[in-house]
Design an enzyme around this catalytic site. Sequence first.
Site, mmCIF file in Angstrom:
data_model
loop_
_atom_site.group_PDB
_atom_site.id
_atom_site.type_symbol
_atom_site.label_atom_id
_atom_site.label_comp_id
_atom_site.label_asym_id
_atom_site.label_seq_id
_atom_site.Cartn_x
_atom_site.Cartn_y
_atom_site.Cartn_z
ATOM 1 N N SER A 128 1.249 -1.256 0.016
ATOM 2 C CA SER A 128 -0.380 0.430 0.204
ATOM 3 C C SER A 128 0.795 1.373 -0.459
ATOM 4 C CB SER A 128 -0.762 0.494 1.005
ATOM 5 O OG SER A 128 -1.636 0.805 1.420
ATOM 6 N N TYR A 176 -1.379 -0.799 9.950
ATOM 7 C CA TYR A 176 -1.435 -1.025 8.533
ATOM 8 C C TYR A 176 0.226 -0.006 8.033
ATOM 9 C CZ TYR A 176 -3.378 -0.902 3.828
ATOM 10 O OH TYR A 176 -4.729 -1.091 2.498
ATOM 11 N N LYS A 197 2.436 -3.366 5.790
ATOM 12 C CA LYS A 197 2.403 -3.533 4.157
ATOM 13 C C LYS A 197 4.063 -2.919 3.596
ATOM 14 C CE LYS A 197 -1.775 -3.935 2.968
ATOM 15 N NZ LYS A 197 -2.100 -5.165 2.260
#
Length: 301
Positions: free
Chosen positions: A152, A165, A169
């Site tokens: 991401s 997150y 990622k």
Amino acid sequence: MSFDFTGQVAIITGAGGGLGRAHALAFAARGAKVVINDLGGARDGDGASLSAAEQVVKEITDRGGEAIANGGNVTSEDDMQALVSQTLSAFGRLDILVNNAGILRDKTFSKMSLDDFRKVLEVHLMGSVIATRAVLPTMQKQEYGRIVMTTSSSGLYGNFGQSNYGAAKLALVGLANTLKLEFSKFNIRVNALAPVAATRMTDDIMPPQMLDFLTPESVSPAVLYLCGAAAPNGEIITAGAGTFARAKIMESKGLYLGPDATPEQIAAQWDVLADLKTAESFDQGSNQSQKFVVNAFENKP
């Protein structure tokens, strides 16, 4: 070059909606038999239901394709082994794994519980690790496989409120960078996709005007490319709203300051050593080490 997946079998995790669903439909439209894995939980990972996966299977079979549903949890080794067994029992082979399953538990780092941090790491990072380990023996035996990690922009560049997150990622990029080296002798290619799309993961993060352009379907061509017979190895493709790009971790040429260098010298020469005009990307970590040693050798008294 055409991309025909007839006779191939693709497992896609988190395929009950959003990007995973779009990937599944795209593979099925090009002849692949597809395994729709989805725990069926909420965006934060709570709960479970097979209905979302079954709905995608129905979409595929209604169009004349072949697909089966699986409700396994990517964080469970037993569930992922069962997923592979179910796939081989139904279709007899396994060619593609798209690690797409994920959850969000957003908060600023200072306010985030360690439990929420660990949970996001567990699903995105360890879920991809566990699923990949489960498919590996089959891919090694047949000497063919294509694996995609879903990274991401939050991992590549950062995003406010997504430390958990983003950490997970970017870790997937590190995982892919090593697996591309370890698996290449088996003709297993490992790449990463950094998508931007309007899904339940992003519907309250971006304004509606942006979301209208960011359809999941506009990302899926990148996944098909990364899973083709002539797929690259160790690449990062970014994709969103019909735009596709290549991302790389780059390093400047650098400046030799000697073994007795001081922080004052680094500060004084920062503009020179930080200049990215001649930056390069390395295939593996040892290339960087070699650069350092060559610089030292060439500049020794």
